[in-house]
Design an enzyme around this catalytic site. Sequence first.
Site, PDB file in Angstrom:
ATOM      1  N   GLY A 168     -39.550  94.490   4.558  1.00 31.89           N
ATOM      2  CA  GLY A 168     -39.102  94.635   5.941  1.00 31.89           C
ATOM      3  C   GLY A 168     -39.554  93.512   6.866  1.00 31.89           C
ATOM      4  O   GLY A 168     -39.424  93.608   8.082  1.00 31.89           O
TER       5      GLY A 168
ATOM      6  N   GLU B 241     -45.053 102.255   1.182  1.00 31.40           N
ATOM      7  CA  GLU B 241     -45.152 102.980   2.460  1.00 31.40           C
ATOM      8  C   GLU B 241     -45.802 104.342   2.245  1.00 31.40           C
ATOM      9  O   GLU B 241     -46.558 104.819   3.077  1.00 31.40           O
ATOM     10  CB  GLU B 241     -43.755 103.102   3.091  1.00 31.40           C
ATOM     11  CG  GLU B 241     -43.290 101.769   3.662  1.00 31.40           C
ATOM     12  CD  GLU B 241     -41.787 101.599   3.745  1.00 31.40           C
ATOM     13  OE1 GLU B 241     -41.035 102.591   3.594  1.00 31.40           O
ATOM     14  OE2 GLU B 241     -41.349 100.440   3.950  1.00 31.40           O
TER      15      GLU B 241
ATOM     16  N   HIS C 145     -43.829 104.260  -3.633  1.00 30.06           N
ATOM     17  CA  HIS C 145     -43.470 103.190  -2.694  1.00 30.06           C
ATOM     18  C   HIS C 145     -44.687 102.856  -1.831  1.00 30.06           C
ATOM     19  O   HIS C 145     -45.454 103.745  -1.469  1.00 30.06           O
ATOM     20  CB  HIS C 145     -42.288 103.631  -1.823  1.00 30.06           C
ATOM     21  CG  HIS C 145     -41.736 102.488  -1.021  1.00 30.06           C
ATOM     22  ND1 HIS C 145     -42.328 102.065   0.139  1.00 30.06           N
ATOM     23  CD2 HIS C 145     -40.678 101.672  -1.240  1.00 30.06           C
ATOM     24  CE1 HIS C 145     -41.638 101.019   0.599  1.00 30.06           C
ATOM     25  NE2 HIS C 145     -40.639 100.774  -0.213  1.00 30.06           N
TER      26      HIS C 145
ATOM     27  N   SER D 297     -37.350  92.381   1.320  1.00 28.63           N
ATOM     28  CA  SER D 297     -36.448  91.501   2.077  1.00 28.63           C
ATOM     29  C   SER D 297     -35.384  90.835   1.203  1.00 28.63           C
ATOM     30  O   SER D 297     -35.016  89.679   1.429  1.00 28.63           O
ATOM     31  CB  SER D 297     -37.246  90.446   2.849  1.00 28.63           C
ATOM     32  OG  SER D 297     -38.097  91.062   3.798  1.00 28.63           O
TER      33      SER D 297
ATOM     34  N   LYS E  73     -34.685 104.637   2.849  1.00 28.14           N
ATOM     35  CA  LYS E  73     -35.860 105.055   3.629  1.00 28.14           C
ATOM     36  C   LYS E  73     -35.441 106.198   4.566  1.00 28.14           C
ATOM     37  O   LYS E  73     -34.583 106.995   4.198  1.00 28.14           O
ATOM     38  CB  LYS E  73     -36.454 103.867   4.372  1.00 28.14           C
ATOM     39  CG  LYS E  73     -36.706 102.675   3.428  1.00 28.14           C
ATOM     40  CD  LYS E  73     -37.632 101.656   3.988  1.00 28.14           C
ATOM     41  CE  LYS E  73     -37.833 100.547   2.962  1.00 28.14           C
ATOM     42  NZ  LYS E  73     -38.813  99.553   3.338  1.00 28.14           N
TER      43      LYS E  73
ATOM     44  N   GLU F 192     -42.898  95.173  -5.571  1.00 26.95           N
ATOM     45  CA  GLU F 192     -42.601  94.971  -4.146  1.00 26.95           C
ATOM     46  C   GLU F 192     -43.870  94.508  -3.430  1.00 26.95           C
ATOM     47  O   GLU F 192     -44.712  95.324  -3.049  1.00 26.95           O
ATOM     48  CB  GLU F 192     -42.124  96.281  -3.514  1.00 26.95           C
ATOM     49  CG  GLU F 192     -40.837  96.811  -4.093  1.00 26.95           C
ATOM     50  CD  GLU F 192     -40.120  97.725  -3.113  1.00 26.95           C
ATOM     51  OE1 GLU F 192     -38.950  97.468  -2.827  1.00 26.95           O
ATOM     52  OE2 GLU F 192     -40.748  98.667  -2.605  1.00 26.95           O
TER      53      GLU F 192
ATOM     54  N   ASN G 131     -32.695 101.586  -1.174  1.00 29.69           N
ATOM     55  CA  ASN G 131     -33.689 102.542  -0.676  1.00 29.69           C
ATOM     56  C   ASN G 131     -33.404 102.719   0.816  1.00 29.69           C
ATOM     57  O   ASN G 131     -33.762 101.860   1.616  1.00 29.69           O
ATOM     58  CB  ASN G 131     -35.100 101.976  -0.920  1.00 29.69           C
ATOM     59  CG  ASN G 131     -36.183 102.803  -0.250  1.00 29.69           C
ATOM     60  OD1 ASN G 131     -35.940 103.924   0.197  1.00 29.69           O
ATOM     61  ND2 ASN G 131     -37.385 102.254  -0.171  1.00 29.69           N
TER      62      ASN G 131
END
Length: 246
Positions: free
Chosen positions: A172, A97, A95, A210, A11, A166, A9
């Site tokens: 991250g 985010e 996702h 991560s 991003k 996730e 991904n």
Amino acid sequence: MRGKLVVGNWKMHGGLRQNDALLADLRAGWQPADAREIAVCVPFPYLWQAQAALSGSAIAWGAQNVSEHPIGAHTGEVAATMVAEFGCRYAIVGHSERRAMQGETDDAVAAKAAAALDAGLVPIVCVGETLEQRQAGETKTIVLRQLAAVIARLGKRMAQMVVAYEPVWAIGTGKTATSDQAQEVHRLLRDHLRAADTTAGDVSLLYGGSVKASNAKALFACADVDGALVGGASLKADEFLSIAIA
Ligand code: PGA
């Protein structure tokens, strides 16, 4: 049989020149094998570039989002059918985010998963709890609630999706879930999918948060972890490929 799937991904990272180098390195370095697949999910403007660089290779590509609407007056949105025109196999939906920053609801995510399937794409549906939710003992409730919306919307088609667990606190941050933590949630998701539809017990369940070459092997050793959704480490060809063969 469920094979191993490792999806990058990117991003909101990339640029024409650096993508060229990364995609070429992936293509040159990837050794295809049975029951093992990799893919990269790139920003929309680079879908053509991924298609040009990866067509004819064993590496798939995809988008990081699609609109829940098929067509129409939705300025700035991108339809799943448009993404599909660039040869994509996958579309990440929901996702964390986007759930957090774009306010995507469980129902919107489910509609996006349906739109992706309608366009012939495989949706990679992301679920996961925040740190506060984990500390409050709500992990199971949250991930099952997120999954339930997708199950309700897709019905029998749920067997065609990929699910990525996730934990938001692991994305991250360098804090990976332990193998036990990952396996516990993956098991829960699999049992729930199987109970909803017997054929959905074989849905690929990816872990994300991560993931690095150094921790991938332990995660992949878990019975219900079928692969990974990789953010930061997918921007370096060597690291990403090392994860894929871990
Ligand atoms: P990360 O991101 O690997 O950089 O933690 C994973 C993701 O958000 O998909």
